[in-house]
Motif scaffolding. Structure first.
Motif, mmCIF file in Angstrom:
data_model
loop_
_atom_site.group_PDB
_atom_site.id
_atom_site.type_symbol
_atom_site.label_atom_id
_atom_site.label_comp_id
_atom_site.label_asym_id
_atom_site.label_seq_id
_atom_site.Cartn_x
_atom_site.Cartn_y
_atom_site.Cartn_z
ATOM 1 N N LYS A 66 47.827 34.567 46.571
ATOM 2 C CA LYS A 66 46.512 33.974 46.883
ATOM 3 C C LYS A 66 45.598 34.937 47.620
ATOM 4 O O LYS A 66 44.432 34.619 47.861
ATOM 5 C CB LYS A 66 46.718 32.696 47.701
ATOM 6 N N LYS A 67 46.111 36.088 47.982
ATOM 7 C CA LYS A 67 45.287 37.040 48.740
ATOM 8 C C LYS A 67 44.346 37.796 47.807
ATOM 9 O O LYS A 67 44.773 38.328 46.770
ATOM 10 C CB LYS A 67 46.183 38.033 49.470
ATOM 11 N N ALA A 68 43.076 37.877 48.218
ATOM 12 C CA ALA A 68 42.075 38.551 47.382
ATOM 13 C C ALA A 68 42.323 40.059 47.320
ATOM 14 O O ALA A 68 41.899 40.717 46.362
ATOM 15 C CB ALA A 68 40.680 38.268 47.918
ATOM 16 N N SER A 77 46.758 41.155 34.264
ATOM 17 C CA SER A 77 46.459 41.351 35.674
ATOM 18 C C SER A 77 46.355 40.002 36.350
ATOM 19 O O SER A 77 45.688 39.097 35.849
ATOM 20 C CB SER A 77 45.134 42.113 35.813
ATOM 21 N N LEU A 78 47.059 39.856 37.485
ATOM 22 C CA LEU A 78 47.080 38.576 38.192
ATOM 23 C C LEU A 78 46.658 38.805 39.633
ATOM 24 O O LEU A 78 47.176 39.699 40.305
ATOM 25 C CB LEU A 78 48.504 37.999 38.161
ATOM 26 N N SER A 79 45.739 37.984 40.104
ATOM 27 C CA SER A 79 45.290 38.095 41.490
ATOM 28 C C SER A 79 44.598 36.808 41.897
ATOM 29 O O SER A 79 43.949 36.154 41.077
ATOM 30 C CB SER A 79 44.322 39.282 41.632
ATOM 31 N N GLY A 80 44.760 36.425 43.159
ATOM 32 C CA GLY A 80 43.999 35.303 43.712
ATOM 33 C C GLY A 80 44.646 33.943 43.575
ATOM 34 O O GLY A 80 44.254 33.002 44.239
ATOM 35 N N SER A 81 45.637 33.803 42.697
ATOM 36 C CA SER A 81 46.318 32.508 42.569
ATOM 37 C C SER A 81 47.665 32.695 41.894
ATOM 38 O O SER A 81 47.926 33.722 41.285
ATOM 39 C CB SER A 81 45.468 31.540 41.742
ATOM 40 N N LEU A 82 48.495 31.656 42.000
ATOM 41 C CA LEU A 82 49.770 31.665 41.274
ATOM 42 C C LEU A 82 49.488 31.261 39.839
ATOM 43 O O LEU A 82 48.989 30.171 39.589
ATOM 44 C CB LEU A 82 50.736 30.652 41.894
ATOM 45 N N PHE A 104 45.138 41.533 46.913
ATOM 46 C CA PHE A 104 46.366 41.869 46.185
ATOM 47 C C PHE A 104 46.202 41.600 44.701
ATOM 48 O O PHE A 104 45.595 40.598 44.302
ATOM 49 C CB PHE A 104 47.559 41.061 46.706
ATOM 50 N N GLU A 105 46.730 42.504 43.908
ATOM 51 C CA GLU A 105 46.734 42.330 42.452
ATOM 52 C C GLU A 105 48.067 42.840 41.909
ATOM 53 O O GLU A 105 48.604 43.827 42.414
ATOM 54 C CB GLU A 105 45.587 43.149 41.828
#
Lengths: 231, 588
Positions: free
Chosen positions: B264-266, A14-19, B268-269
């Protein structure tokens, strides 16, 4: 269970908040180290080396397929995902198809080589009492021409044109692919064509229409010219 | 055991071009968005690394970035009387996999379809009479070219397309395509620097009174900062474009135009390496509850969501609808059912011109660097005295000189031996190729459904493709080949070769990954699966976004229209659907 890709397995995340990128996360190709055979028996290797030397003969344009490493390339490919068809759809039932439906056989390339090379040996032993490598070049070419055209009855149900097509496809891959895979020694085929290889920027030559590109080829693993520069 | 996860506002199946556009738009709206992607995360620095991106064997021949048939394939046959068999390896088309989808390894030709393409049935009936298209299953899209213009504009500026306008607000522009519909402004970037072969092709075309122009390209002609603030680099003409990721950030993709902002959006996953098995419907089948997916541990999850967006490749959108019971599967015997209806492709043919005295340096190339002639595309020319509808763009776009795949030789050359080698060296630098990319008409018996025999790795039926080139399209392609032969003669050269398209679609040699239809848009729920906002007629909280919505295919690459439709769907959801969630945006 993992994702099927050619070179590496990846796992769910799961990826979220950054590259998500980490240093040293590159995925370079596995470099073939020549010497010895990993798939072929010595007898098979001698046969394949003799065949690739007729498909790509030594002449004033280039060295032959054997010296260029085409047999080594095929040997290494057959031990990997290509040889085992691990990325292809291999569930049954296996039914004879139309030509437009593509290869429908159950045998993977590794099995096709094992059976196909044995069939060539057996056929020539019975017909000529010789191996392929012992034939004169003109007789080798005559045999390959007949096999390509379906005019040779190979034993064990091996279909000549199909197996010839596989041999030809893999020989050309080895001759023209990056040398990192074991063939195309010293970028011989690229020098022959004038293909600059793994270069990545031609902006200074785009508008130089009809003028030869002046620089020698480079491989993913580098270039002999780089060694000269270093010394 | 299925694990039930916390609810999300929106779940998106597939994080390629359309999934990324919808995710960006809907997170901007403040919604909590989850994308579920079957393949891995893909990153320029890691997966398209400049140290080894130029590997023809790995990326073009073994197709490292593509969907592997072991994961999912299709069965195929040419007509309903045959038994479909699995495509054990892909050949005629190559499907995407992983974050970025097929947008990672495309060439970058970025077209607008015309109003005459969208209103094709109305237009052809008016111009040539209903009898002309009686054998075909031609459908209007339910939108006009003018309605689509702002969405095309949005996609072209996102992606930084390099090109030359032919028509700005009705004013024809010198050097652009005079046949295109009016656009509101020029392309964001000028055309790319032209290589030798397309230059000669354009000169020949102009001398014949045709109208060549630079192909609109998603390869950057200069450094570009897009409206999201993301910078792309100038293309270096490396010749490793189609089938490869771009190591230079020079080819538009989700990676180079959206993901740096989206990730970078909180709210979005993305969950990668996780395959959606089906959409779960509420009792009665009129609304979706969420999706069921399985990750690489084999664990199954139920992800509840208010809104489900199918943003997989078009073919996979259609299959997911079939596996989920969204809409009814098309039956060619009765003509009933809409899912799988109007599957179309692309009708291509090619010409080679051989020279002795020219060096084209074929390796200096980019995926969409070339020239196009649209004089015989779509309804740009009068079909009054002809026996077909449709047309083709004629493209001279030499994309590469990669030697495993690109070794043109004179017809009759042996495939091996010294004579082969001599001809290969002679032909490598001195052959000019161009091709017709032809439209594809829908027919009653070209369609998609589920295979009765073959299953995927989870035991679900494979999709079955029944397709052959319609007679109309073969006649069209032959007409285009005659026109291309005229261009070949004008070009000169010592010899030319015309490769005509024949009946009996062959799934083995590569032709085009422009598979369209299967969940087409329209205004009649009996003949279309989604409305003109790409909302399912049957399950209104499901949108199905991609080339699956094309009622038939034009003589152009589909990505520009796919991007525009994604923006149209996003507009429909943001500005209409969310005011009254769960309701149809269009009354049938």
């Amino acid at each position: 269970m993992f994702t099927v890709t050619a070179t590496s397995a990846s796992f769910a995340r799961s990826l979220s908040g950054s590259l998500p990128w980490a240093p040293l996360s590159s995925d370079p190709p596995m470099q073939v180290v020549s010497g010895g055979w990993q798939f072929f028996t010595p007898q098979e290797a001698a046969l394949v080396e003799a065949i690739v030397d007729r498909l790509v003969p030594a002449d004033d344009l280039s060295m032959g397929g054997k010296e260029a490493g085409c047999a080594v390339y095929i040997d290494r490919q057959l031990t990997g995902a290509f040889g085992t068809s691990s990325r292809l759809y291999t569930k049954g039932p296996f039914l004879p198809g139309l030509p437009t439906q593509g290869y429908q056989g159950e045998a993977n390339p590794a099995q096709r080589y094992r059976i196909g090379l044995a069939a060539i040996d057996a056929f020539l032993k019975q017909r000529d009492g010789k191996t392929f490598a012992e034939l004169q070049p003109a007789d080798q070419d005559a045999f390959l021409t007949a096999m390509e055209a379906g005019k040779v009855d190979l034993p064990n149900g091996v279909k000549g044109p199909g197996f010839f097509g596989l041999l030809l496809q893999n020989t050309m891959e080895g001759f023209f692919a990056d040398p990192v895979y074991g063939g195309n020694k010293d970028m011989v085929s690229w020098r022959m064509l004038g293909f600059p290889g793994a270069r990545y920027d031609y902006r200074d030559h785009v508008s130089k229409h009809n003028q030869p590109y002046p620089r020698p080829p480079v491989s993913i693993e580098g270039s002999p010219e780089w060694l000269v520069k270093r010394s | 055991m299925t694990t039930i996860l916390p609810r999300k506002d929106v779940v998106i199946v597939g994080l390629g071009w359309t999934g990324s556009i919808l995710a960006h738009e809907l997170t901007d709206q403040g919604l909590d968005v989850l994308a579920i992607e079957r393949g891995p995360w893909r990153d320029t620095a890691t997966d398209f690394n400049i140290g080894y991106a130029q590997d023809e064997l790995r990326y073009s021949v073994r197709r490292d970035l593509f969907l592997q048939p072991a994961v999912e394939t299709l069965t195929m046959r040419n007509d309903p009387s045959q038994t479909a068999l699995p495509m054990r390896d892909f050949g005629s088309f190559l499907l995407g996999n992983g974050v970025g989808g097929a947008g990672v390894h495309w060439n970058g030709h970025t077209w607008r379809f015309w109003d005459s393409d969208f209103q094709i049935k109305t237009n052809l009936t008016k111009r040539y009479g209903a009898a002309r298209i009686a054998d075909l299953q031609v459908e209007d899209w339910g939108v006009t070219g003018a309605e689509m213009e702002p969405y095309y504009d949005q996609f072209e500026y996102l992606a930084g397309i390099s090109g030359k306008a032919g028509n700005i607000k009705g004013q024809l522009q010198e050097g652009g395509n005079p046949f295109e519909d009016p656009r509101s402004r020029d392309y964001p970037n000028p055309p790319m620097e032209m290589t030798y072969a397309p230059t000669l092709f354009a000169n020949a075309g102009r001398s014949m009174g045709l109208h060549p122009f630079p192909t609109p390209s998603a390869n950057m002609s200069r450094t570009y900062v897009n409206p999201l603030g993301i910078t792309m680099g100038q293309c270096t003409y490396c010749g490793f474009c189609e089938r490869f990721g771009c190591a230079n950030y020079s080819k538009s993709s989700a990676q180079t135009t959206i993901l740096p902002v989206l990730m970078k959006k909180a709210n979005f996953e993305v969950r990668t390496d996780s395959e959606v098995l089906h959409v779960d419907l509420a009792a009665g089948g009129k609304s979706a509850r969420g999706v069921t997916y399985v990750d690489t541990s084999g664990q199954e999850f139920f992800q509840p969501a208010d809104l489900v967006l199918l943003c997989a490749y078009g073919l996979h959108n259609a299959r997911l609808m079939m596996l989920s019971g969204i809409g009814r599967i098309y039956d060619p015997a009765t003509g009933e059912g809409t899912v799988g209806r109007n599957y179309c492709y692309q009708t291509n043919a090619g010409v080679q011109v051989f020279f002795d005295d020219k060096n084209f340096n074929p390796f200096i190339a980019a995926g969409a660097l070339g020239q196009t002639i649209d004089d015989y595309n779509g309804d740009a020319f009068d079909h009054g005295g002809l026996d077909f509808v449709g047309g083709a763009g004629i493209n001279c776009i030499p994309t590469n000189g990669r030697p495993i795949g690109t070794r043109p030789t004179l017809p009759g050359t042996p495939k091996w031996g010294s004579a082969w080698k001599k001809a290969t060296v002679a032909g490598y630098k001195s052959t000019l190729g161009f091709s017709s990319q032809g439209s594809s008409s829908a027919t009653r018996t070209n369609y998609l459904d589920l295979d009765p025999t073959y299953k995927d790795r989870f035991g679900r039926p494979l999709m079955r493709m029944t397709f052959d080139f319609p007679d109309n399209d073969i006649r069209m392609s032959n007409y285009l080949c005659d026109r291309m032969e005229e261009i070949a003669k004008t070009l000169g050269g010592k010899q030319y070769n015309v490769g005509r398209r024949k009946k009996g679609w062959d799934s083995v040699p590569y032709q085009s990954t422009h598979n369209t239809g299967g969940a087409i848009m329209g205004t009649d729920p009996k003949r279309s699966a989604v409305n003109t906002f790409l909302q399912s007629w049957d399950v209104p909280n499901v949108f199905v976004i991609g080339a699956s919505a094309f009622p038939q295919n034009a003589g152009k690459n589909p990505t520009g229209t796919v991007g525009a439709l994604a923006y149209r769907a996003a507009d429909g959801i943001r500005n209409h659907y969310l005011r009254n969630p769960g309701a149809p945006l269009v009354q049938a």
